[in-house]
Design a protein around this motif. Structure first.
Motif, PDB file in Angstrom:
ATOM      1  N   THR A 188     -10.950   8.122  24.874  1.00 56.36           N
ATOM      2  CA  THR A 188     -10.263   7.137  24.045  1.00 56.36           C
ATOM      3  C   THR A 188     -10.954   6.991  22.699  1.00 56.36           C
ATOM      4  N   VAL A 189     -10.137   6.889  21.666  1.00 59.01           N
ATOM      5  CA  VAL A 189     -10.595   6.607  20.317  1.00 59.01           C
ATOM      6  C   VAL A 189     -10.012   5.251  19.912  1.00 59.01           C
ATOM      7  N   TYR A 190     -10.811   4.481  19.200  1.00 63.58           N
ATOM      8  CA  TYR A 190     -10.397   3.141  18.802  1.00 63.58           C
ATOM      9  C   TYR A 190     -10.387   3.010  17.280  1.00 63.58           C
ATOM     10  N   LEU A 191      -9.576   2.085  16.811  1.00 62.37           N
ATOM     11  CA  LEU A 191      -9.627   1.681  15.413  1.00 62.37           C
ATOM     12  C   LEU A 191      -9.612   0.157  15.395  1.00 62.37           C
ATOM     13  N   GLN A 192     -10.768  -0.423  15.156  1.00 62.57           N
ATOM     14  CA  GLN A 192     -10.883  -1.872  15.017  1.00 62.57           C
ATOM     15  C   GLN A 192     -10.538  -2.236  13.581  1.00 62.57           C
ATOM     16  N   MET A 193      -9.552  -3.088  13.423  1.00 64.44           N
ATOM     17  CA  MET A 193      -9.081  -3.458  12.090  1.00 64.44           C
ATOM     18  C   MET A 193      -9.272  -4.948  11.901  1.00 64.44           C
ATOM     19  N   ASN A 194     -10.127  -5.316  10.963  1.00 64.27           N
ATOM     20  CA  ASN A 194     -10.406  -6.715  10.658  1.00 64.27           C
ATOM     21  C   ASN A 194      -9.930  -7.058   9.257  1.00 64.27           C
ATOM     22  N   ASN A 195      -9.787  -8.339   9.004  1.00 57.19           N
ATOM     23  CA  ASN A 195      -9.364  -8.818   7.687  1.00 57.19           C
ATOM     24  C   ASN A 195      -8.134  -8.048   7.203  1.00 57.19           C
ATOM     25  N   LEU A 196      -7.133  -7.984   8.046  1.00 52.84           N
ATOM     26  CA  LEU A 196      -5.944  -7.205   7.724  1.00 52.84           C
ATOM     27  C   LEU A 196      -5.193  -7.810   6.547  1.00 52.84           C
ATOM     28  N   ALA A 209      -2.126 -12.164   7.895  1.00 52.24           N
ATOM     29  CA  ALA A 209      -3.162 -11.679   6.992  1.00 52.24           C
ATOM     30  C   ALA A 209      -4.498 -12.345   7.335  1.00 52.24           C
ATOM     31  N   GLY A 210      -5.552 -11.541   7.334  1.00 52.74           N
ATOM     32  CA  GLY A 210      -6.870 -12.026   7.716  1.00 52.74           C
ATOM     33  C   GLY A 210      -7.185 -11.842   9.185  1.00 52.74           C
ATOM     34  N   GLY A 211      -6.181 -11.493   9.957  1.00 52.88           N
ATOM     35  CA  GLY A 211      -6.367 -11.307  11.385  1.00 52.88           C
ATOM     36  C   GLY A 211      -6.900  -9.935  11.731  1.00 52.88           C
ATOM     37  N   SER A 212      -7.000  -9.676  13.045  1.00 52.44           N
ATOM     38  CA  SER A 212      -7.577  -8.435  13.549  1.00 52.44           C
ATOM     39  C   SER A 212      -6.690  -7.823  14.618  1.00 52.44           C
ATOM     40  N   TRP A 233      -0.838  15.213  17.501  1.00 49.20           N
ATOM     41  CA  TRP A 233      -0.494  13.876  17.013  1.00 49.20           C
ATOM     42  C   TRP A 233       0.071  13.024  18.130  1.00 49.20           C
ATOM     43  N   GLY A 234      -0.203  11.720  18.043  1.00 46.07           N
ATOM     44  CA  GLY A 234       0.452  10.769  18.907  1.00 46.07           C
ATOM     45  C   GLY A 234       1.783  10.348  18.316  1.00 46.07           C
ATOM     46  N   GLN A 235       2.449   9.447  19.013  1.00 45.66           N
ATOM     47  CA  GLN A 235       3.789   9.027  18.599  1.00 45.66           C
ATOM     48  C   GLN A 235       3.749   7.855  17.622  1.00 45.66           C
ATOM     49  N   GLY A 236       2.594   7.227  17.492  1.00 48.89           N
ATOM     50  CA  GLY A 236       2.439   6.134  16.532  1.00 48.89           C
ATOM     51  C   GLY A 236       2.593   4.758  17.151  1.00 48.89           C
ATOM     52  N   THR A 237       1.971   3.785  16.516  1.00 52.39           N
ATOM     53  CA  THR A 237       2.095   2.384  16.920  1.00 52.39           C
ATOM     54  C   THR A 237       2.242   1.533  15.665  1.00 52.39           C
ATOM     55  N   GLN A 238       3.175   0.603  15.704  1.00 51.22           N
ATOM     56  CA  GLN A 238       3.500  -0.196  14.520  1.00 51.22           C
ATOM     57  C   GLN A 238       2.505  -1.347  14.336  1.00 51.22           C
ATOM     58  N   VAL A 239       2.005  -1.469  13.127  1.00 51.93           N
ATOM     59  CA  VAL A 239       1.164  -2.606  12.741  1.00 51.93           C
ATOM     60  C   VAL A 239       1.869  -3.323  11.600  1.00 51.93           C
ATOM     61  N   THR A 240       2.123  -4.605  11.773  1.00 49.09           N
ATOM     62  CA  THR A 240       2.776  -5.404  10.753  1.00 49.09           C
ATOM     63  C   THR A 240       1.893  -6.600  10.431  1.00 49.09           C
ATOM     64  N   VAL A 241       1.566  -6.747   9.154  1.00 44.98           N
ATOM     65  CA  VAL A 241       0.702  -7.841   8.716  1.00 44.98           C
ATOM     66  C   VAL A 241       1.526  -8.753   7.819  1.00 44.98           C
ATOM     67  N   SER A 242       1.674  -9.990   8.235  1.00 47.21           N
ATOM     68  CA  SER A 242       2.459 -10.950   7.457  1.00 47.21           C
ATOM     69  C   SER A 242       1.549 -11.735   6.519  1.00 47.21           C
ATOM     70  N   SER A 243       2.118 -12.119   5.404  1.00 49.97           N
ATOM     71  CA  SER A 243       1.325 -12.855   4.400  1.00 49.97           C
ATOM     72  C   SER A 243       1.418 -14.352   4.600  1.00 49.97           C
TER      73      SER A 243
END
Length: 123
Positions: free
Chosen positions: A78-86, A14-17, A113-123
């Motif tokens: 290419t398309v990007y999604l920058q994710m901060n303060n996760l 949590a809080g990462g990017s 649609w793409g096939q997806g990519t997993q994002v896991t945010v730990s606390s």
């Protein structure tokens, strides 16, 4: 046909990017508006962000405003999604998708649609 391949997901505290990427190939991918969606376990797929075909306009769901940034580089298809303060609630499979029109927020409004990519945010 447009093929979409996401990458960049992973496990972060949590809080990462993280920065997600989505590479398009096939039929004139750069002429499509693009969106990012996510789907958490047991939940419906939900809209996250969208960008117009030339990158001039963007749109976000309220929950990610100020934390996520969508962008695109049409020279790299290419398309990007920058994710901060996760946050832990951002945990989901993230999908990119292509649509003919900008600012679409419904799954049925996207054609590819793409096939997806997993994002896991730990606390």
């Amino acid at each position: 046909q447009v093929q979409l391949v996401e990458s960049g997901g992973g496990l972060v505290q949590a809080g990462g990017s993280l920065r997600l990427s989505c590479v398009a190939s096939g039929r004139t991918g750069s002429s499509y508006a693009m969106g990012w969606f996510r789907q958490a376990p047991g939940k419906e797929r939900e809209f996250v962000a969208a960008i117009s075909w030339n990158g001039g306009s963007t749109y976000y769901v309220e929950a990610v405003k100020g934390r996520f940034t969508i962008s695109r580089d049409n020279t790299k298809n290419t398309v990007y999604l920058q994710m901060n303060n996760l946050k832990p609630e951002d945990t989901a499979v993230y999908y990119c998708a292509a649509a003919l029109h900008f600012r679409q927020t419904l799954v049925r409004e996207y054609d590819y649609w793409g096939q997806g990519t997993q994002v896991t945010v730990s606390s």
